[in-house]
Write a protein that holds these residues in place. Structure first.
Motif, mmCIF file in Angstrom:
data_model
loop_
_atom_site.group_PDB
_atom_site.id
_atom_site.type_symbol
_atom_site.label_atom_id
_atom_site.label_comp_id
_atom_site.label_asym_id
_atom_site.label_seq_id
_atom_site.Cartn_x
_atom_site.Cartn_y
_atom_site.Cartn_z
ATOM 1 N N GLN A 40 58.696 29.517 -0.240
ATOM 2 C CA GLN A 40 58.741 29.757 -1.779
ATOM 3 C C GLN A 40 58.252 28.530 -2.285
ATOM 4 O O GLN A 40 57.406 28.361 -3.280
ATOM 5 C CB GLN A 40 60.155 30.234 -2.154
ATOM 6 N N MET A 41 59.506 27.499 -2.191
ATOM 7 C CA MET A 41 58.417 26.288 -2.736
ATOM 8 C C MET A 41 57.098 26.049 -2.301
ATOM 9 O O MET A 41 55.756 25.736 -3.310
ATOM 10 C CB MET A 41 59.622 24.748 -2.184
ATOM 11 N N GLU A 42 56.258 25.817 -0.990
ATOM 12 C CA GLU A 42 54.974 25.381 -0.876
ATOM 13 C C GLU A 42 54.417 26.108 -1.628
ATOM 14 O O GLU A 42 52.934 25.842 -2.071
ATOM 15 C CB GLU A 42 55.124 26.116 0.773
ATOM 16 N N LEU A 43 54.119 27.490 -1.635
ATOM 17 C CA LEU A 43 54.108 28.749 -2.577
ATOM 18 C C LEU A 43 53.564 27.691 -4.132
ATOM 19 O O LEU A 43 52.606 27.737 -4.806
ATOM 20 C CB LEU A 43 54.554 30.487 -2.746
ATOM 21 N N TYR A 44 54.844 27.694 -4.713
ATOM 22 C CA TYR A 44 54.828 26.821 -6.064
ATOM 23 C C TYR A 44 53.654 25.686 -6.054
ATOM 24 O O TYR A 44 53.353 25.460 -6.574
ATOM 25 C CB TYR A 44 56.333 26.569 -6.239
ATOM 26 N N LEU A 45 54.042 24.757 -5.669
ATOM 27 C CA LEU A 45 52.985 23.774 -5.062
ATOM 28 C C LEU A 45 51.511 23.966 -4.730
ATOM 29 O O LEU A 45 50.883 23.760 -5.563
ATOM 30 C CB LEU A 45 53.728 22.630 -3.762
ATOM 31 N N ARG A 46 51.553 24.604 -3.621
ATOM 32 C CA ARG A 46 49.897 25.457 -3.469
ATOM 33 C C ARG A 46 48.972 25.577 -5.399
ATOM 34 O O ARG A 46 47.532 26.161 -5.444
ATOM 35 C CB ARG A 46 50.121 26.392 -2.142
ATOM 36 N N TYR A 47 50.116 26.785 -5.649
ATOM 37 C CA TYR A 47 49.601 27.177 -6.687
ATOM 38 C C TYR A 47 49.358 26.235 -7.572
ATOM 39 O O TYR A 47 48.147 25.806 -8.165
ATOM 40 C CB TYR A 47 51.062 28.181 -7.387
ATOM 41 N N LEU A 48 50.246 25.760 -8.055
ATOM 42 C CA LEU A 48 50.121 23.879 -9.237
ATOM 43 C C LEU A 48 49.022 22.998 -9.282
ATOM 44 O O LEU A 48 48.343 23.062 -9.152
ATOM 45 C CB LEU A 48 51.456 23.524 -9.508
ATOM 46 N N GLU A 49 48.807 23.210 -7.093
ATOM 47 C CA GLU A 49 48.112 21.571 -7.105
ATOM 48 C C GLU A 49 45.998 23.018 -7.191
ATOM 49 O O GLU A 49 45.222 22.528 -7.225
ATOM 50 C CB GLU A 49 47.995 21.880 -5.326
ATOM 51 N N LYS A 50 46.374 23.789 -7.555
ATOM 52 C CA LYS A 50 44.796 24.794 -7.484
ATOM 53 C C LYS A 50 44.777 24.943 -9.207
ATOM 54 O O LYS A 50 43.360 24.783 -9.169
ATOM 55 C CB LYS A 50 45.292 25.959 -6.020
ATOM 56 N N TYR A 51 45.487 25.119 -9.864
ATOM 57 C CA TYR A 51 45.195 25.775 -11.204
ATOM 58 C C TYR A 51 45.804 24.785 -12.087
ATOM 59 O O TYR A 51 44.954 24.642 -13.487
ATOM 60 C CB TYR A 51 45.837 27.418 -11.388
ATOM 61 N N ASP A 52 47.147 23.881 -11.818
ATOM 62 C CA ASP A 52 47.651 22.867 -13.083
ATOM 63 C C ASP A 52 46.976 21.145 -12.559
ATOM 64 O O ASP A 52 47.492 20.831 -13.254
ATOM 65 C CB ASP A 52 49.326 23.491 -12.499
ATOM 66 N N LYS A 53 46.579 21.133 -11.517
ATOM 67 C CA LYS A 53 47.032 19.523 -11.438
ATOM 68 C C LYS A 53 45.497 19.807 -12.254
ATOM 69 O O LYS A 53 44.582 20.049 -12.201
ATOM 70 C CB LYS A 53 46.658 19.358 -9.822
ATOM 71 N N LEU A 54 45.578 18.191 -12.748
ATOM 72 C CA LEU A 54 44.683 17.310 -13.782
ATOM 73 C C LEU A 54 43.677 16.666 -12.787
ATOM 74 O O LEU A 54 44.192 16.140 -12.388
ATOM 75 C CB LEU A 54 44.959 16.867 -15.010
ATOM 76 N N GLU A 55 42.635 16.406 -13.161
ATOM 77 C CA GLU A 55 42.278 15.166 -12.200
ATOM 78 C C GLU A 55 42.771 13.504 -12.360
ATOM 79 O O GLU A 55 42.801 13.487 -13.592
ATOM 80 C CB GLU A 55 40.929 14.669 -13.377
ATOM 81 N N GLY A 56 42.818 13.352 -11.402
ATOM 82 C CA GLY A 56 43.294 11.778 -10.901
ATOM 83 C C GLY A 56 44.750 11.577 -11.356
ATOM 84 O O GLY A 56 46.047 11.042 -10.606
ATOM 85 N N GLU A 57 45.569 13.191 -11.152
ATOM 86 C CA GLU A 57 47.286 13.214 -10.567
ATOM 87 C C GLU A 57 46.743 13.526 -9.072
ATOM 88 O O GLU A 57 46.096 13.781 -8.649
ATOM 89 C CB GLU A 57 47.687 14.462 -11.325
ATOM 90 N N ASN A 58 47.845 13.424 -8.784
ATOM 91 C CA ASN A 58 48.517 13.678 -7.376
ATOM 92 C C ASN A 58 49.574 15.000 -6.849
ATOM 93 O O ASN A 58 49.593 15.398 -7.742
ATOM 94 C CB ASN A 58 49.649 12.537 -6.872
ATOM 95 N N ALA A 59 49.117 15.242 -6.047
ATOM 96 C CA ALA A 59 50.017 16.626 -5.454
ATOM 97 C C ALA A 59 50.885 17.043 -6.052
ATOM 98 O O ALA A 59 51.587 15.694 -6.076
ATOM 99 C CB ALA A 59 49.997 17.208 -3.600
#
Length: 314
Positions: free
Chosen positions: A226-245
């Motif tokens: 469940q947590m991996e799903l959340y993290l992959r979604y945020l990495e794909k759609y919410d992470k901004l340029e210059g931010e870490n995973a």
């Protein structure tokens, strides 16, 4: 002052003779200069000179920490533990009161770094000191103390979440500096299906989003997926340029160590920690945390020895 007493007055002797000399010196200084030269204070000076013998280090330290800070740090015997509090205190600009509170709450023993080999701890602290580079092992704790939430014996995940929001400031203090609250029950949609992230934070120095998933009961294998799903979604759609995973923190009321090890969570961006809504006695807490640190280090040493043997055989 401490260096001169150690070297010129005592000749680095620590016998009964040395004790009497310090008492006598304290009386003389008090008579000549007034208050502030009692035996206890002189012994602090002497300890300080022993712990920090290099003048350049002392000069740097005194620019960032007060004498009140240093008096709190002097009794810490473990040098790595002392260095941890020094560097975190400098980084997060704790007051002397905050430093005292964090030592009393056994912050070092609750961080993941305390359960690592000494060489790893030293390397992480050197990176923090020299490059201001902060590792997740220095940030995330286990367990977290949530006794301030005032929860009853039985409560739901929603009760826990509401209590955290109501006491958000104190919750962030327990999390640590640099956490910024982003959202509660953040909705994400995957394949026309809605999911809700319990709490979303951002950590300024780690430069990443931090997902916190609240659970009642012990850690289960399904929580990782469940947590991996959340993290992959945020990495794909919410992470901004210059931010870490993004990083995930699963807060449970308990966990079995083998579950955590077999799922190799230490190799991922997912942390699993216990939380306590009622604190045990200080003595019991110290025993439990010291035991956890020793067990973790024993396992680490065993793995290191095993790796060496396998290398020799190969």
């Amino acid at each position: 002052m401490g260096k001169r007493i150690n070297e010129e007055v005592l000749g680095n002797e620590r016998a009964e003779y040395g004790k009497q000399v310090v008492i006598s010196l304290s009386r003389q200084l008090t008579e000549e200069y007034g208050r502030g030269w009692d035996e206890k204070q002189l012994r602090r000076f002497m300890q300080f000179a022993q712990l920090f013998p290099e003048e350049q280090i002392v000069a740097t330290l005194r620019r960032q920490l007060s004498w009140t800070h240093i008096k709190i740090l002097i009794p810490i015997e473990n040098p790595l533990k002392r260095d941890f509090y020094i560097e975190m205190c400098k980084l997060e600009r704790w007051s002397s009161r905050q430093l005292q509170e964090r030592i009393q709450s056994m912050l070092f023993e609750r961080t993941a770094i305390s359960k690592k080999p000494e060489e790893t701890i030293q390397n992480d602290l050197e990176k923090l000191k020299g490059e201001k580079k902060l590792s997740t092992d220095l940030i995330f704790k286990d367990p977290y103390f949530l006794d301030f939430l005032g929860l009853a014996d039985t409560y739901s995940e929603k009760d826990l979440e509401c209590a955290i929001i109501a006491e958000l400031q104190r919750f962030i203090i327990e999390l640590g500096n640099d956490f910024a609250f982003m959202a509660r029950q953040k909705r994400i949609t995957i394949d026309d299906r809605d999911y809700y992230i319990d709490l979303l934070f951002y950590h300024r120095r780690l430069k990443c989003l931090v997902v916190i998933d609240l659970k009642i009961g012990e850690f289960e294998a399904g929580f990782k997926g469940q947590m991996e799903l959340y993290l992959r979604y945020l990495e794909k759609y919410d992470k901004l340029e210059g931010e870490n995973a993004p990083v995930g923190l699963i807060l449970c009321t308990g966990k079995k160590q083998e579950h955590v090890e077999l799922m190799q969570l230490n190799q991922s961006n997912i942390k699993v920690s216990d939380y306590l809504t009622v604190l045990p006695s200080q003595k019991l807490l110290q025993q439990q945390l010291h035991k956890a640190v020793e067990l973790a280090k024993d396992k680490m040493d065993h793995k290191t020895e095993l790796a060496k043997l396998q290398g020799t055989e190969n």
